[in-house]
Design an enzyme around this catalytic site. Sequence first.
Site, short mmCIF file in Angstrom:
data_model
loop_
_atom_site.label_atom_id
_atom_site.label_comp_id
_atom_site.label_asym_id
_atom_site.label_seq_id
_atom_site.Cartn_x
_atom_site.Cartn_y
_atom_site.Cartn_z
N SER A 1 -1.54 4.76 8.83
CA SER A 1 -2.01 5.59 7.80
C SER A 1 -2.56 4.90 6.67
O SER A 1 -3.53 5.34 5.93
CB SER A 1 -0.76 6.59 7.28
N ASN B 1 -0.26 -7.54 1.42
CA ASN B 1 0.66 -6.71 2.23
C ASN B 1 1.15 -5.59 1.12
O ASN B 1 1.30 -5.57 0.02
CB ASN B 1 1.99 -7.49 2.74
N HIS C 1 4.46 -2.89 0.83
CA HIS C 1 5.74 -2.68 1.27
C HIS C 1 6.54 -1.31 0.45
O HIS C 1 6.26 -1.43 -0.76
CB HIS C 1 6.55 -4.11 0.74
C1 GRF Z 1 4.36 1.56 5.48
O1 GRF Z 1 5.49 2.13 4.70
C2 GRF Z 1 3.81 0.30 4.54
O2 GRF Z 1 4.37 0.30 3.44
C3 GRF Z 1 4.82 -0.76 5.60
O3 GRF Z 1 4.66 -0.33 6.93
C4 GRF Z 1 4.32 1.19 6.85
C5 GRF Z 1 3.16 1.44 7.58
O4 GRF Z 1 2.62 2.83 7.70
N1 GRF Z 1 4.39 -1.89 5.63
P1 GRF Z 1 1.20 3.04 8.35
O5 GRF Z 1 1.16 2.47 9.56
O6 GRF Z 1 0.26 2.28 7.40
O7 GRF Z 1 1.18 4.44 8.45
#
Ligand code: GRF
Length: 214
Positions: A13, A107, A109
């Site tokens: 996403s 990244n 998080h």
């Molecule tokens: C998100 O919560 C991001 O912060 C973490 O992994 C998840 C990824 O979600 N690193 P998506 O695949 O981008 O929907």
Amino acid sequence: MLNLGIFISGRGSNLRAIYRAIKQKKLDAQINLVVSNNPDAAGFQWAKDEGLLTVCLSRNDFTTEQEFISAMLKELEDHGVNFIALAGYIAKLPAEVVRKYYPNILNIHPALLPLFGGKGWYGQIPLKAAIESGMKFTGVTVHIVNEEYDAGPIVYQQPLEIKPEDTPETLEERSLKLQWEIYPYILQLFAQRKIKLKDDRVRILSTQKNNPKR
Ligand code: GRF
């Protein structure tokens, strides 16, 4: 202009949010390559359907670590990637790749690092831990990637209230909405060269106008 290599492992996403921001001209970037370590990732299928260039690179498909690293570096170079964005990529980026691209690797998080981060802290795990800790706030962190999990210089953090009725699912829903705003916004600051790194500390130059908090 950022020539992005976006690394994913799952839903994707944040990849879609970055793609949207580019289309809406809020982000001066192009997605040169989507890298997944998982051929079945929903985000990987989405990227292919969208006509983005994709490659699946899984350590298991290579005999040696060095072959895996060389293949990754070659893909990035062949596609002219000059900036890496990890977006739900749960494998560790090889040290050689980090060294080549640092500090142009980000990244995102779903916690306020350095709390609730490190190896294995992905998906809803940091959100569940934040709820169970009794803390009233968690948040989102964007950081530069170094050779350790979730440990590079912090670029940006935004707190997110934990409500008494929150579950990991409801908290994740609000966290993701924040992430979709924040990640393209921070990438745009990199595109505009407004991020300065000195002695492992990040300084953001004049940001008022489009700050998602406002
Ligand atoms: C998100 O919560 C991001 O912060 C973490 O992994 C998840 C990824 O979600 N690193 P998506 O695949 O981008 O929907």
